[in-house]
Each structure stands twice: as C-alpha cells, then as structure tokens.
Design a protein around this motif. Structure first.
Motif, mmCIF file in Angstrom:
data_model
loop_
_atom_site.group_PDB
_atom_site.id
_atom_site.type_symbol
_atom_site.label_atom_id
_atom_site.label_comp_id
_atom_site.label_asym_id
_atom_site.label_seq_id
_atom_site.Cartn_x
_atom_site.Cartn_y
_atom_site.Cartn_z
ATOM 1 N N VAL A 75 -2.584 32.696 -28.509
ATOM 2 C CA VAL A 75 -3.192 32.794 -27.171
ATOM 3 C C VAL A 75 -4.595 32.199 -27.207
ATOM 4 C CG1 VAL A 75 -3.952 34.348 -25.329
ATOM 5 C CG2 VAL A 75 -1.850 34.862 -26.564
ATOM 6 N N ALA A 76 -5.332 32.517 -28.280
ATOM 7 C CA ALA A 76 -6.699 31.980 -28.401
ATOM 8 C C ALA A 76 -6.668 30.457 -28.375
ATOM 9 C CB ALA A 76 -7.357 32.492 -29.678
ATOM 10 N N ARG A 77 -5.691 29.876 -29.083
ATOM 11 C CA ARG A 77 -5.586 28.415 -29.116
ATOM 12 C C ARG A 77 -5.180 27.881 -27.740
ATOM 13 N NH1 ARG A 77 -2.340 27.898 -33.536
ATOM 14 N NH2 ARG A 77 -0.490 27.405 -32.341
ATOM 15 N N PHE A 78 -4.247 28.565 -27.104
ATOM 16 C CA PHE A 78 -3.747 28.146 -25.787
ATOM 17 C C PHE A 78 -4.885 28.105 -24.754
ATOM 18 C CE2 PHE A 78 -1.512 29.287 -21.725
ATOM 19 C CZ PHE A 78 -0.677 28.175 -21.640
ATOM 20 N N LEU A 226 4.755 32.383 -17.813
ATOM 21 C CA LEU A 226 4.586 31.345 -18.842
ATOM 22 C C LEU A 226 5.872 31.162 -19.639
ATOM 23 C CD1 LEU A 226 1.060 32.408 -20.091
ATOM 24 C CD2 LEU A 226 1.641 30.091 -19.390
ATOM 25 N N TYR A 227 7.008 31.443 -19.026
ATOM 26 C CA TYR A 227 8.320 31.258 -19.660
ATOM 27 C C TYR A 227 8.541 32.253 -20.804
ATOM 28 C CZ TYR A 227 7.602 26.998 -16.987
ATOM 29 O OH TYR A 227 7.306 26.125 -15.967
ATOM 30 N N ALA A 287 6.399 32.901 -28.738
ATOM 31 C CA ALA A 287 7.410 31.829 -28.816
ATOM 32 C C ALA A 287 7.309 30.923 -27.586
ATOM 33 C CB ALA A 287 8.805 32.439 -28.914
ATOM 34 N N ALA A 288 7.006 31.522 -26.431
ATOM 35 C CA ALA A 288 6.860 30.715 -25.203
ATOM 36 C C ALA A 288 5.653 29.778 -25.330
ATOM 37 C CB ALA A 288 6.700 31.635 -23.987
ATOM 38 N N LEU A 289 4.566 30.295 -25.905
ATOM 39 C CA LEU A 289 3.371 29.448 -26.069
ATOM 40 C C LEU A 289 3.648 28.321 -27.061
ATOM 41 C CD1 LEU A 289 0.450 32.062 -26.045
ATOM 42 C CD2 LEU A 289 1.398 30.758 -24.145
ATOM 43 N N GLU A 293 3.382 24.461 -26.158
ATOM 44 C CA GLU A 293 2.567 23.575 -26.997
ATOM 45 C C GLU A 293 3.398 22.375 -27.450
ATOM 46 O OE1 GLU A 293 1.127 25.086 -30.838
ATOM 47 O OE2 GLU A 293 -0.881 24.543 -30.156
ATOM 48 N N GLY A 294 4.670 22.637 -27.763
ATOM 49 C CA GLY A 294 5.562 21.563 -28.205
ATOM 50 C C GLY A 294 5.741 20.496 -27.130
ATOM 51 N N VAL A 295 5.879 20.942 -25.884
ATOM 52 C CA VAL A 295 6.049 19.985 -24.779
ATOM 53 C C VAL A 295 4.691 19.378 -24.408
ATOM 54 C CG1 VAL A 295 6.833 19.701 -22.388
ATOM 55 C CG2 VAL A 295 8.056 21.254 -23.912
#
Ligand code: PLP
Length: 406
Positions: A75-78, A226-227, A287-289, A293-295
């Motif tokens: 979350v911090a990275r997001f 956030l999915y 896992a959603a984050l 991030e992957g997309v």
C-alpha cells in the motif's frame, strides 16, 4: 499495448450472462469485480495459510502475519508513502474517515472550529464530521461546485479562515467524475496549519496517486473498489498526525500493556488496529495491488481516458440525455437522467434486462443531489476491463429505455 481482452479473461465473472445477455458491468464505482489472482490468493490464504496474526509463535500464525504485514509495504508503494508505518489498515474508507474523526479531530476541535467540505462529498466524508458538529459544535463550511461539476480549488482556499482546522475533500467525485486539484488545496492548507483529509476511494482506482506529491495529512482508499475483497482498505496517515491521534477502537493488538488501573498503547500503526483484523481481506487487497501494479496505473488511466472520451462522444449524440458533470479531464464515471418521466430506477431496470449493470439513486451524496436539484441519477462507472463495445451496448440499451418512455 493495453490488452483489454487479456485483462477481461483474468476476471471470471465477466464471462457470465445476466438475463440471457453478456454481462456489461458498469457499476465499478460501487464495487469492482475481482481478478482470478485475488480469488486464488484469498482461497490459498484460507486453505493453506490461515491463522490469527501478530500473536502466535507457531508456523501458520507467523506465515499469516508475514503475508498480512507485507501488504503494508504494498500500500505504501501504491500511494508512494514515505514509510509503511504511515499505513493503517481499515475495513474501507468509511472506517478510515471515522478513525480520523474520533482519533484526531474529536480530541482537538472545539465549538466554532470549522471543517471545510465540498458539496460533492460522499456521505462517508460528511457524516463523521456531522458527528463533530452535533456533539462539539464544530461548524461545517460547504464549498459549491461550478456548473460543469468542476471544483475551483481557489474557492476552497478562500474558504480557509482563522477558525478552519480541517479540509476534507474527495480526489475524484463518485457521481460527477470530477478530478479535484487536491495538491493546490493541500499546499494552501499546509501553509495555514490546516489538516487535510483526502477521500481517495475513487481516484486511487483510476489513476496513479502520490501522497507525498499531494502533500496531504490523510488519504483513504478502499479495497473493494480496487478489485480487491470487500472489508479491506487503508489509510495513509502522516507520521506527525499519527503521533497526535488517540485510538478509536480499543481491544487486543493495539495495546502495549493493560493493568487493572492503566492501559498504554502499541506504537502506530498498530495502535489504530484493534482486535482480529480482516486478515484474508487485507491479503487479498495486496494481491489486487500486485495485479494493478502489473498492468500499471498509468496504462489503466490511459485506457479509461479513451473510454471516457468515447462515452462522452456517444452521450453527446443523445439529445434526450442530461449528463451531470462535464468537467475537463473527468474520470470515466457518468451520471445522467433522461428527459421525460423515466425515473433513474426504471432506467436501470431496463438496462439490467439488457445485461447492463449500472447504479441508480443518490449515490450517498445527499448534498450534491440537493445542489443538482435531483432526487436520483443513473450512474455508469467504468473500470480497467471495460471496452468501447460495452459503451455501445449501454447506448443501445439507453435508446430502448428512451423509446419505451417517450
Ligand atoms: N467515498 C467515496 C467517494 C465513495 O465512492 C465511497 C463508496 O462508494 C466511499 C467513500 C465509501 O467507501 P466504503 O463504503 O468502501 O467505505
């Protein structure tokens, strides 16, 4: 290249039919669907990795704790927070904003102190402040929006007076799609010693967020939009503010020591996370984050900007449809009414028959509905997996609704 078909195939529910028609899911503003990666993570967390967190000395408890705590860093990275200690897990934005109200504001604000809100806030960013008005005589100061639904940040800045203690504002309106220049608002507030609370429930889903660049004190996100799983969420709370906060809910996990006569708190952020948390929900949010991030949030923003432009073009061709909110750069959230007697609920029922899921009602924005002079709207809110073809299905279904009521 944004491969929307590949993304769609990651979301099993999108291949189902509704009322005999392929599902066109345009209710993402209310809650988003979940990719297989989130579903698998949640299943694995229960099937293979489950125990309570923070309190065991056994293998599974340590594993669950490690999985759960690793989400703080995600979350911090997001949000580009400075430290993962600035991330407090919550069950969603509603709980996070109540934590600020009870934990930071209630012990500090006095009768006559002001909180600035805009008329387009969600009830989650209104009711916790009404509690302070009711109980402590705090004054709520409302900033109006422009006719196109945009918010002039200068109006918020001009409303800041010597008694203003907080500004609580959405980053992206869940009804109008308006994107707010929260950075300008936070910069002015900081200069005046005013605390800023940003409701990022919608914005964080649609665009990259950088809380350090925004310069806010608090920023709330909610996992289910956030999915990720419902019952998950997080609050960015700047370290200085956390140090000033009282805990909101008391119980296990948030204490250092409890005796018959005294209690001392754990260090933040644990101080604000009492009891057994939403362990698997939070792991699922992680896992959603990872999936987002992957997309890539920039890619998602670009895809949705294309959808928004296309939808705007198609809506413009319907002279019997009234769009609410046409602010430049708005997100892919469209609220509308139809000319004539059709109520938003009737329209959504007809759309549903065509497999199109939209939301109809007040969208938890009473003051905004009052401002617009409406009792309800229909809302089509797009997500990372929606397509131009789905915009076409929506327009066809709206044509049908219009014909039925004309
Ligand atoms: N704020 C906004 C702008 C929202 O759209 C929502 C949800 O619809 C919320 C807050 C509340 O989020 P939650 O119900 O997940 O706590």
């Amino acid at each position: 290249m944004y491969d929307v078909d590949a993304i769609r195939s990651d979301f099993p529910i999108l291949s189902r039919e509704v009322n005999g028609k392929p599902l066109v899911y345009l209710d993402n503003g209310a809650s988003a669907q979940k990719p297989q990666a989130v579903i698998d993570t949640v299943t694995r967390a229960y099937a293979e990795e489950y125990a309570n967190v923070h309190r065991g000395l056994h293998f599974l408890s340590n594993l669950a704790t490690e999985k759960y705590e690793s989400v703080r860093g995600k979350v911090a990275r997001f949000l580009n927070a400075g430290s993962e200690d600035e991330i407090i897990f919550s069950t969603g934005t509603t709980e996070a904003l109540n934590l600020i109200s009870y934990g930071w504001a209630a012990p500090r604000l006095e009768a006559g102190d002001e909180i600035i809100l805009t008329v387009m806030e969600h009830h989650a960013n209104i009711v916790p402040w009404h509690f302070l008005r009711e109980r402590q005589g705090v004054v709520l100061k409302w900033v109006e929006i422009e006719p196109d639904g945009s918010l002039d940040p200068q109006k918020v800045i001009d409303a800041m007076g010597p008694k203003t203690r907080m500004v609580c504002v959405t980053h992206l309106s869940n009804v109008l799609g308006t994107v707010v220049d929260v950075r300008a608002i936070c910069e002015a507030a900081r200069d005046k010693g005013i605390v800023t609370v940003i409701d990022g429930s919608q914005a964080a889903v649609h665009r990259p967020v950088d809380v350090r660049q925004i310069g806010c004190d608090f920023y709330a996100i909610t996992g289910h939009k956030l999915y990720g799983p419902s019952g998950s969420g997080a609050l960015f709370a700047r370290a200085e503010r956390q140090a000033e906060m009282r805990p909101f809910i008391g119980g296990g996990d948030m204490i250092r020591e409890v005796t018959r006569d005294n209690v001392t708190w754990a260090e933040p952020p644990m101080k604000f996370e009492a009891g057994t948390p939403g362990i698997v929900q939070t792991i699922g949010m992680g896992a959603a984050l990872d999936y987002l991030e992957g997309v890539g949030m920039k890619n998602i923003a670009a895809h949705e900007a294309d959808l928004a432009a296309y939808a705007t073009e198609r809506f413009d061709g319907l002279n019997w449809l009234r769009l609410q909110g046409t602010a430049p750069g708005k997100g892919a959230i469209f609220s509308f009414t139809l000319e004539g007697p059709a109520h938003a609920h009737d329209i959504s029922t007809i759309l549903d028959k065509k497999g199109v899921a939209v939301r109809a009602g007040q969208h938890c924005t009473g003051p905004l509905m009052e401002h617009l002079g409406l009792s309800a709207t229909c809302r089509a809110s797009f997500g990372m997996y929606n397509t131009r073809a789905e915009v076409d299905v929506l327009i066809e279904a709206l044509d049908l609704a219009h014909e039925l009521f004309a």
